[in-house]
Design a protein around this motif. Structure first.
Motif, PDB file in Angstrom:
ATOM      1  N   VAL A 166       0.842  -1.207   0.000  1.00  0.00           N
ATOM      2  CA  VAL A 166       0.000   0.000   0.000  1.00  0.00           C
ATOM      3  C   VAL A 166       0.875   1.255   0.000  1.00  0.00           C
ATOM      4  CG1 VAL A 166      -0.416   0.366   2.484  1.00  0.00           C
ATOM      5  CG2 VAL A 166      -2.197   0.901   0.830  1.00  0.00           C
ATOM      6  N   ASN A 167       2.048   1.188   0.644  1.00  0.00           N
ATOM      7  CA  ASN A 167       2.964   2.334   0.624  1.00  0.00           C
ATOM      8  C   ASN A 167       3.398   2.663  -0.800  1.00  0.00           C
ATOM      9  OD1 ASN A 167       2.914   2.933   3.309  1.00  0.00           O
ATOM     10  ND2 ASN A 167       4.876   1.982   3.795  1.00  0.00           N
ATOM     11  N   GLU A 168       3.640   1.631  -1.608  1.00  0.00           N
ATOM     12  CA  GLU A 168       4.029   1.868  -3.001  1.00  0.00           C
ATOM     13  C   GLU A 168       2.917   2.601  -3.749  1.00  0.00           C
ATOM     14  OE1 GLU A 168       6.007   2.464  -6.257  1.00  0.00           O
ATOM     15  OE2 GLU A 168       6.906   1.726  -4.393  1.00  0.00           O
ATOM     16  N   LYS A 169       1.682   2.220  -3.515  1.00  0.00           N
ATOM     17  CA  LYS A 169       0.547   2.900  -4.161  1.00  0.00           C
ATOM     18  C   LYS A 169       0.443   4.346  -3.694  1.00  0.00           C
ATOM     19  CE  LYS A 169      -2.237  -1.215  -4.923  1.00  0.00           C
ATOM     20  NZ  LYS A 169      -3.535  -1.873  -4.682  1.00  0.00           N
ATOM     21  N   ILE A 170       0.675   4.565  -2.403  1.00  0.00           N
ATOM     22  CA  ILE A 170       0.619   5.936  -1.861  1.00  0.00           C
ATOM     23  C   ILE A 170       1.717   6.787  -2.474  1.00  0.00           C
ATOM     24  CG2 ILE A 170       0.905   7.318   0.232  1.00  0.00           C
ATOM     25  CD1 ILE A 170      -0.425   4.928   1.763  1.00  0.00           C
ATOM     26  N   ARG A 171       2.945   6.237  -2.542  1.00  0.00           N
ATOM     27  CA  ARG A 171       4.057   6.991  -3.137  1.00  0.00           C
ATOM     28  C   ARG A 171       3.770   7.353  -4.601  1.00  0.00           C
ATOM     29  NH1 ARG A 171       6.997   2.864  -0.662  1.00  0.00           N
ATOM     30  NH2 ARG A 171       7.728   3.503   1.374  1.00  0.00           N
ATOM     31  N   LYS A 172       3.236   6.399  -5.336  1.00  0.00           N
ATOM     32  CA  LYS A 172       2.911   6.653  -6.741  1.00  0.00           C
ATOM     33  C   LYS A 172       1.856   7.748  -6.857  1.00  0.00           C
ATOM     34  CE  LYS A 172       1.273   4.547 -10.970  1.00  0.00           C
ATOM     35  NZ  LYS A 172       0.592   3.433 -11.586  1.00  0.00           N
ATOM     36  N   ALA A 173       0.849   7.704  -5.991  1.00  0.00           N
ATOM     37  CA  ALA A 173      -0.209   8.720  -6.026  1.00  0.00           C
ATOM     38  C   ALA A 173       0.356  10.095  -5.691  1.00  0.00           C
ATOM     39  CB  ALA A 173      -1.321   8.352  -5.055  1.00  0.00           C
ATOM     40  N   ILE A 174       1.290  10.151  -4.752  1.00  0.00           N
ATOM     41  CA  ILE A 174       1.902  11.430  -4.388  1.00  0.00           C
ATOM     42  C   ILE A 174       2.731  11.959  -5.558  1.00  0.00           C
ATOM     43  CG2 ILE A 174       3.634  12.510  -2.892  1.00  0.00           C
ATOM     44  CD1 ILE A 174       2.595  10.622  -0.640  1.00  0.00           C
ATOM     45  N   ARG A 175       3.485  11.048  -6.231  1.00  0.00           N
ATOM     46  CA  ARG A 175       4.322  11.455  -7.376  1.00  0.00           C
ATOM     47  C   ARG A 175       3.501  11.936  -8.553  1.00  0.00           C
ATOM     48  NH1 ARG A 175       7.048   6.793  -6.480  1.00  0.00           N
ATOM     49  NH2 ARG A 175       6.050   5.787  -8.256  1.00  0.00           N
ATOM     50  N   THR A 176       2.464  11.178  -8.892  1.00  0.00           N
ATOM     51  CA  THR A 176       1.723  11.461 -10.123  1.00  0.00           C
ATOM     52  C   THR A 176       0.485  12.312  -9.893  1.00  0.00           C
ATOM     53  OG1 THR A 176       0.427   9.433  -9.920  1.00  0.00           O
ATOM     54  CG2 THR A 176       2.480   9.313 -11.171  1.00  0.00           C
ATOM     55  N   GLY A 177      -0.049  12.290  -8.690  1.00  0.00           N
ATOM     56  CA  GLY A 177      -1.276  13.022  -8.402  1.00  0.00           C
ATOM     57  C   GLY A 177      -2.491  12.222  -8.849  1.00  0.00           C
ATOM     58  N   PRO A 189      -7.955  16.246  -1.815  1.00  0.00           N
ATOM     59  CA  PRO A 189      -6.551  15.990  -1.457  1.00  0.00           C
ATOM     60  C   PRO A 189      -6.376  14.614  -0.820  1.00  0.00           C
ATOM     61  CG  PRO A 189      -7.234  18.162  -0.702  1.00  0.00           C
ATOM     62  CD  PRO A 189      -8.461  17.473  -1.214  1.00  0.00           C
ATOM     63  N   LEU A 190      -5.262  13.982  -1.125  1.00  0.00           N
ATOM     64  CA  LEU A 190      -4.999  12.634  -0.625  1.00  0.00           C
ATOM     65  C   LEU A 190      -4.764  12.648   0.881  1.00  0.00           C
ATOM     66  CD1 LEU A 190      -4.614   9.658  -1.251  1.00  0.00           C
ATOM     67  CD2 LEU A 190      -2.222  10.133  -1.761  1.00  0.00           C
TER      68      LEU A 190
END
Length: 133
Positions: free
Chosen positions: A96-107, A112-113
């Motif tokens: 889930v951290n990987e998904k969160i990081r990707k969402a933060i990078r790409t938006g 707001p997340l």
């Protein structure tokens, strides 16, 4: 069904006759759902019933992606707490951290997340404490 309505015959009786003849020919015998209750027949009327049904059938969500990810992160923490091993809990949180990081990078579209990656070591420590008892 292609015959035209004869003059002088009411639409209702003409349609009833066509339905009756089709029933006698057995054209309604093997329809899907025959003999089963109509789903959601007792629920209140909803104008968007067909949209919601389509979304359920397609596995789509009506939530914005940011809210879907928030829910997924919440579910991941709960799943990590119930995990059978510390390694499994770590895998769940790291995924889930990987998904969160990707969402933060790409938006992501939506509100707001407001979500940061979880501390995997803290989650693992809490898992050990719960399972030490």
């Amino acid at each position: 069904m292609t015959e035209r309505k004869p003059p002088g015959v009411g639409f209702e009786s003409w349609i009833d006759r066509q339905i009756t003849e089709a029933m006698e020919r057995g054209e309604f015998d093997d329809l899907p759902g025959a003999g089963k209750p109509i789903p959601d027949i007792d629920k209140p009327y909803d104008e968007l019933w067909w949209v919601k049904q389509k979304l359920r059938r397609e596995g789509a969500s009506m939530l914005p992606p940011t809210l879907v990810l928030r829910k997924e992160a919440e579910d991941a923490l709960a799943a990590a707490a119930r995990a059978d091993s510390e390694a499994e809990a770590r895998r769940i949180v790291e995924a889930v951290n990987e998904k969160i990081r990707k969402a933060i990078r790409t938006g992501l579209p939506g509100p707001p997340l407001n979500l940061m990656p979880f501390d995997v070591d803290r989650v693992a420590r809490e898992w050990r404490e719960r399972h030490a008892e």
